[in-house]
Each structure stands twice: as C-alpha cells, then as structure tokens.
Design a protein around this motif. Structure first.
Motif, PDB file in Angstrom:
ATOM      1  N   LEU A   1       0.870  -1.173   0.000  1.00 41.42           N
ATOM      2  CA  LEU A   1       0.000   0.000   0.000  1.00 41.42           C
ATOM      3  C   LEU A   1       0.908   1.224   0.000  1.00 41.42           C
ATOM      4  O   LEU A   1       1.775   1.358   0.876  1.00 41.42           O
ATOM      5  N   CYS A   2       0.725   2.101  -0.977  1.00 40.41           N
ATOM      6  CA  CYS A   2       1.568   3.288  -1.056  1.00 40.41           C
ATOM      7  C   CYS A   2       1.226   4.265   0.069  1.00 40.41           C
ATOM      8  O   CYS A   2       0.266   4.064   0.824  1.00 40.41           O
ATOM      9  N   ASP A   3       1.977   5.331   0.177  1.00 40.83           N
ATOM     10  CA  ASP A   3       1.716   6.360   1.190  1.00 40.83           C
ATOM     11  C   ASP A   3       0.334   6.985   0.967  1.00 40.83           C
ATOM     12  O   ASP A   3      -0.123   7.140  -0.177  1.00 40.83           O
ATOM     13  N   GLY A   4      -0.306   7.384   2.071  1.00 36.38           N
ATOM     14  CA  GLY A   4      -1.533   8.161   1.972  1.00 36.38           C
ATOM     15  C   GLY A   4      -2.767   7.387   1.579  1.00 36.38           C
ATOM     16  O   GLY A   4      -3.713   7.961   1.044  1.00 36.38           O
ATOM     17  N   VAL A   5      -2.797   6.092   1.882  1.00 35.10           N
ATOM     18  CA  VAL A   5      -3.977   5.272   1.577  1.00 35.10           C
ATOM     19  C   VAL A   5      -4.872   5.189   2.810  1.00 35.10           C
ATOM     20  O   VAL A   5      -4.401   4.953   3.918  1.00 35.10           O
ATOM     21  N   GLN A   6      -6.172   5.374   2.611  1.00 33.80           N
ATOM     22  CA  GLN A   6      -7.158   5.172   3.672  1.00 33.80           C
ATOM     23  C   GLN A   6      -8.117   4.076   3.228  1.00 33.80           C
ATOM     24  O   GLN A   6      -8.712   4.155   2.153  1.00 33.80           O
ATOM     25  N   VAL A   7      -8.268   3.048   4.072  1.00 27.40           N
ATOM     26  CA  VAL A   7      -9.180   1.946   3.782  1.00 27.40           C
ATOM     27  C   VAL A   7     -10.291   1.976   4.819  1.00 27.40           C
ATOM     28  O   VAL A   7     -10.027   1.938   6.028  1.00 27.40           O
ATOM     29  N   THR A   8     -11.538   2.069   4.361  1.00 29.16           N
ATOM     30  CA  THR A   8     -12.665   2.201   5.290  1.00 29.16           C
ATOM     31  C   THR A   8     -12.982   0.864   5.961  1.00 29.16           C
ATOM     32  O   THR A   8     -12.614  -0.206   5.483  1.00 29.16           O
ATOM     33  N   GLY A   9     -13.700   0.942   7.067  1.00 29.68           N
ATOM     34  CA  GLY A   9     -13.941  -0.198   7.939  1.00 29.68           C
ATOM     35  C   GLY A   9     -14.542  -1.415   7.248  1.00 29.68           C
ATOM     36  O   GLY A   9     -15.367  -1.291   6.342  1.00 29.68           O
ATOM     37  N   MET A  10     -14.090  -2.591   7.689  1.00 32.60           N
ATOM     38  CA  MET A  10     -14.596  -3.885   7.234  1.00 32.60           C
ATOM     39  C   MET A  10     -14.275  -4.183   5.776  1.00 32.60           C
ATOM     40  O   MET A  10     -14.888  -5.059   5.166  1.00 32.60           O
ATOM     41  N   SER A  11     -13.320  -3.483   5.211  1.00 27.24           N
ATOM     42  CA  SER A  11     -12.924  -3.737   3.828  1.00 27.24           C
ATOM     43  C   SER A  11     -11.861  -4.831   3.772  1.00 27.24           C
ATOM     44  O   SER A  11     -11.047  -4.986   4.689  1.00 27.24           O
ATOM     45  N   LEU A  12     -11.857  -5.583   2.659  1.00 18.23           N
ATOM     46  CA  LEU A  12     -10.845  -6.606   2.409  1.00 18.23           C
ATOM     47  C   LEU A  12     -10.022  -6.177   1.204  1.00 18.23           C
ATOM     48  O   LEU A  12     -10.567  -5.926   0.127  1.00 18.23           O
ATOM     49  N   VAL A  13      -8.713  -6.081   1.385  1.00 16.58           N
ATOM     50  CA  VAL A  13      -7.810  -5.661   0.319  1.00 16.58           C
ATOM     51  C   VAL A  13      -7.015  -6.880  -0.131  1.00 16.58           C
ATOM     52  O   VAL A  13      -6.272  -7.477   0.652  1.00 16.58           O
ATOM     53  N   THR A  14      -7.156  -7.248  -1.405  1.00 14.87           N
ATOM     54  CA  THR A  14      -6.488  -8.432  -1.944  1.00 14.87           C
ATOM     55  C   THR A  14      -5.484  -8.100  -3.032  1.00 14.87           C
ATOM     56  O   THR A  14      -4.813  -8.999  -3.540  1.00 14.87           O
ATOM     57  N   ASN A  15      -5.378  -6.830  -3.405  1.00 16.73           N
ATOM     58  CA  ASN A  15      -4.409  -6.397  -4.406  1.00 16.73           C
ATOM     59  C   ASN A  15      -3.672  -5.166  -3.903  1.00 16.73           C
ATOM     60  O   ASN A  15      -4.205  -4.389  -3.100  1.00 16.73           O
ATOM     61  N   SER A  16      -2.457  -4.982  -4.360  1.00 14.03           N
ATOM     62  CA  SER A  16      -1.676  -3.815  -3.965  1.00 14.03           C
ATOM     63  C   SER A  16      -2.370  -2.533  -4.413  1.00 14.03           C
ATOM     64  O   SER A  16      -3.111  -2.511  -5.407  1.00 14.03           O
ATOM     65  N   ILE A  17      -2.129  -1.461  -3.656  1.00 13.34           N
ATOM     66  CA  ILE A  17      -2.691  -0.147  -3.970  1.00 13.34           C
ATOM     67  C   ILE A  17      -1.528   0.805  -4.229  1.00 13.34           C
ATOM     68  O   ILE A  17      -0.677   1.002  -3.351  1.00 13.34           O
ATOM     69  N   HIS A  18      -1.504   1.397  -5.428  1.00 15.20           N
ATOM     70  CA  HIS A  18      -0.356   2.201  -5.842  1.00 15.20           C
ATOM     71  C   HIS A  18      -0.661   3.692  -5.942  1.00 15.20           C
ATOM     72  O   HIS A  18       0.241   4.479  -6.248  1.00 15.20           O
ATOM     73  N   GLU A  19      -1.914   4.089  -5.684  1.00 14.60           N
ATOM     74  CA  GLU A  19      -2.258   5.507  -5.711  1.00 14.60           C
ATOM     75  C   GLU A  19      -2.932   5.886  -4.398  1.00 14.60           C
ATOM     76  O   GLU A  19      -3.815   5.160  -3.921  1.00 14.60           O
ATOM     77  N   PRO A  20      -2.548   7.016  -3.795  1.00 12.67           N
ATOM     78  CA  PRO A  20      -3.181   7.426  -2.532  1.00 12.67           C
ATOM     79  C   PRO A  20      -4.658   7.735  -2.732  1.00 12.67           C
ATOM     80  O   PRO A  20      -5.104   8.050  -3.835  1.00 12.67           O
ATOM     81  N   GLY A  21      -5.420   7.635  -1.642  1.00 11.83           N
ATOM     82  CA  GLY A  21      -6.851   7.909  -1.704  1.00 11.83           C
ATOM     83  C   GLY A  21      -7.604   7.024  -0.747  1.00 11.83           C
ATOM     84  O   GLY A  21      -7.016   6.315   0.084  1.00 11.83           O
ATOM     85  N   VAL A  22      -8.933   7.079  -0.839  1.00  9.79           N
ATOM     86  CA  VAL A  22      -9.809   6.314   0.049  1.00  9.79           C
ATOM     87  C   VAL A  22     -10.342   5.110  -0.714  1.00  9.79           C
ATOM     88  O   VAL A  22     -10.860   5.238  -1.832  1.00  9.79           O
ATOM     89  N   TYR A  23     -10.247   3.929  -0.096  1.00  4.45           N
ATOM     90  CA  TYR A  23     -10.661   2.680  -0.730  1.00  4.45           C
ATOM     91  C   TYR A  23     -11.639   1.946   0.183  1.00  4.45           C
ATOM     92  O   TYR A  23     -11.514   1.981   1.408  1.00  4.45           O
ATOM     93  N   SER A  24     -12.609   1.263  -0.440  1.00  4.14           N
ATOM     94  CA  SER A  24     -13.629   0.525   0.310  1.00  4.14           C
ATOM     95  C   SER A  24     -13.959  -0.770  -0.420  1.00  4.14           C
ATOM     96  O   SER A  24     -13.733  -0.909  -1.626  1.00  4.14           O
ATOM     97  N   SER A  25     -14.512  -1.718   0.318  1.00  4.47           N
ATOM     98  CA  SER A  25     -15.067  -2.928  -0.290  1.00  4.47           C
ATOM     99  C   SER A  25     -16.220  -3.383   0.580  1.00  4.47           C
ATOM    100  O   SER A  25     -16.449  -2.859   1.669  1.00  4.47           O
ATOM    101  N   GLY A  26     -16.970  -4.396   0.094  1.00  2.00           N
ATOM    102  CA  GLY A  26     -18.114  -4.849   0.866  1.00  2.00           C
ATOM    103  C   GLY A  26     -19.300  -3.921   0.692  1.00  2.00           C
ATOM    104  O   GLY A  26     -19.273  -2.951  -0.060  1.00  2.00           O
ATOM    105  N   THR A  27     -20.378  -4.216   1.375  1.00  2.00           N
ATOM    106  CA  THR A  27     -21.605  -3.423   1.285  1.00  2.00           C
ATOM    107  C   THR A  27     -22.028  -2.978   2.675  1.00  2.00           C
ATOM    108  O   THR A  27     -21.768  -3.657   3.671  1.00  2.00           O
TER     109      THR A  27
END
Length: 342
Positions: free
Chosen positions: A285-311
């Motif tokens: 995960l690159c610098d400056g990544v925010q992942v919201t609660g209960m999310s599952l990350v299965t791939n690398s993240i190369h751009e900063p920002g907010v990421y979510s998964s699930g419903t």
C-alpha cells in the motif's frame, strides 16, 4: 486508597503551552478536564465538533478550549486556537493520572537477570520478569506481570502496562506505549505442509518498533520469519489488531481495532486502516492510503486515496434479494458484452 492530586494551572499558563489566546481572566485556575456537559467550575472543557455546539451555552466549566469562530458564544472564559482538538490532546497529558502516579523504583517481587541493564529513574512493577541481556532505557515504566525477553531493548520514556509480553530480540523505540496483554515478537504463523501434516518453521527474525508508537490491548505483532517485522515512528495501533510476520508499516500510520494484516505486506506512511480491515499477504500500500472499515484488500494499492469494499448494512429482506443478484453479475456482464458486439 490513594487519592491522586492533580496539578493546577492558570489559563495564562495553558495558553502559553498551546500558543493560544485567552479571552477572560487569565489568572483563573483549572485542575482537570471534562466534557462540555459535565465540567464544573474548576475544570477546563473543549469544543472541537460543531455537533456539540448546542451544549456550549449551558456549560459550567471554568473555561472552554475552542475555535475563535465560537468565542462570542462562550458564556465563560475561553482559550482560542485553530485546532482545539489538538490542543485538547496536548492538555490531556497534563492531567493524566498515570503520570501523577509515577514512582521510580524496583518492586521486591520483580525478577531481573543479572546481565540485564536498567536505566535511570525506571519503575519496575510487581512480578515483572526481565531476562538475560535486556536493556531498559531511562524513565521506563514496566507494569505488573509484564515480561521483557532476552536481548530486547526498551527505549527511554516508554511505558509497558500490566501483563505485556515483549519477547526475545525485540527493539522498542522511545516513548512507546504498550497496553495490557499485547504481545510483541510472538512467533509468526509459519508452517510447511507435507501432504498430511504441518511442520513448524522457526521464526528467526525480530520486531522493531519506532519512536512514539502505541499498541492497544490484546494486539499481536509477530516476529519475522527471517528479517524483522518493522513498525515505523508515530504509528498508532488499536486493540485486538493482528500484524503478521515481516509486515512493514510506515511512519504516522494508524490502524483501528480488529485490523488483520497477513505476512510480508508493506503499508506506507500516513495510511489509515478502519476497524476490521483485512489485508492479504505480500501486498504493498503506497503512502496516503485510507481503507474504510470492514474492507478486504487483496491487491496492492499504488495511488493514494480512500478505498472501500463490501456493502453497507440494510434490511435483511433487501440484502437477501441483492445477494441473489450478486450471483447473477457474471452472467449479466457476459450478456452486456454480447449485446455490445451486436
């Protein structure tokens, strides 16, 4: 029962500490912190969220720490600064009861190896165990029942609360806080399978915690399989977090409760992982990544920002209908592709 005596400060003294402005009597004294609703005439309170503005007119506090925009609405003295929540964080440490109870010395029931080295002004509580070759820095506090393993280092000004386990070969930086029942440097989850049973892989690395790290209660940071698991400076880790072997977390990142990070994943600087987030192994995960609660990350993240998964949650009847449609998404996608070709 020992009654903790809290220090008393004038508003002028607090304003100097925060580089804030006093509106009202600067010689008024306060001896504690409380909420807007509960504060009494000798306590300081703060307003950092507009949702609590409705409680300001009725506060009975001696003074309020707030943004200059709200000074005219304050019925009592106030300290104004642009970031009142940050100011509250600074002042909270002045009234910390743990700091008031600091008593340097070694309890008679502590077991300390002859080869261990203790710095100046350390506080070693009851039934603490410090093993061979361990080094304890100046002004360190180690709470009851805690263990510092062989050849581990605890940096100056750090605090281990009750029943903390720092295993062998762990390096803890300066001003680190380890809350009760956390385990730093336990074995990583390493096993090889021969087709019928599991064979344990010895975990030969260690753990390195930077300066100003805090680890919540019942959290585990596993030692590396070969190299070290590394936690950067000023990383904040909540309770019941699992960090697997050889994970690396960059400076100033924060992990909320029940985060799980699988082995060899690298998290950048200034990242934030919400409660219950899961990261698969061997990701970056690159610098400056925010992942919201209960999310599952299965791939690398190369751009900063907010990421979510699930419903998000919904009424069960609606969720059941949507769950059926989830299973139909692949067929729907194929149908759309066929239509586009036509």
């Amino acid at each position: 029962m020992t009654i903790v005596q809290y220090p008393t400060y004038t508003l002028d003294e607090l304003a100097d500490r925060l580089n804030a402005r006093v509106i009202g009597d600067g010689q008024r004294t306060v001896s504690g912190l409380a909420t807007l609703s509960d504060a009494g005439p000798h306590e300081l309170t703060f307003l950092a969220n507009r949702a609590y503005l409705k409680y300001l007119p009725a506060t009975k506090a001696a003074a309020v720490l707030l943004h200059p925009d709200h000074a005219e609405e304050c019925p009592t003295a106030c300290l104004t600064l642009d970031n009142p929540y940050l100011g509250y964080a600074e002042l909270s440490r002045l009234f910390d009861p743990l700091a008031a109870r600091y008593r340097p010395g070694v309890h008679a029931s502590a077991v300390i190896a002859e080869s261990a080295k203790l710095g100046d002004n350390v506080e070693i509580g009851p039934q603490v165990v410090i093993e061979d070759g361990a080094v304890i820095g100046d002004d360190v506090v180690i709470g009851p029942g805690s263990v510092v393993g062989a050849d581990s280092v605890i940096g100056a000004g750090s605090r281990l609360h009750a029943h903390v386990s720092v295993c062998h070969g762990v390096v803890v930086g300066e001003r680190v806080v380890l809350n009760s029942h956390c385990v730093i440097g336990g074995d990583g989850f390493g096993f090889a399978h021969d087709g019928s049973r599991w064979h344990k892989i010895a975990q030969l690395g260690g753990v390195v915690l930077g300066n100003d790290v805090e680890v919540g209660s019942c959290s585990s940071i596993d030692r590396g399989a070969l190299g070290d698991t590394v936690i950067g400076n000023d990383v904040k880790i909540d309770s019941q977090v699992q960090i697997a072997h050889n994970v690396q977390i960059g400076d100033h990142s924060a992990l909320a409760g029940c985060v799980g990070i699988a082995g060899s994943t690298k998290v950048g600087r200034h990242c934030m992982l919400g409660g219950g987030v899961g990261l698969s192994g061997h990701l970056t995960l690159c610098d400056g990544v925010q992942v919201t609660g209960m999310s599952l990350v299965t791939n690398s993240i190369h751009e900063p920002g907010v990421y979510s998964s699930g419903t998000g949650s919904m009424r069960n009847a609606l969720w059941r209908k949507n769950a059926v449609r989830f299973k139909q998404l692949d067929e729907l996608a194929k149908r759309v592709t066929r239509l586009e070709k036509k």
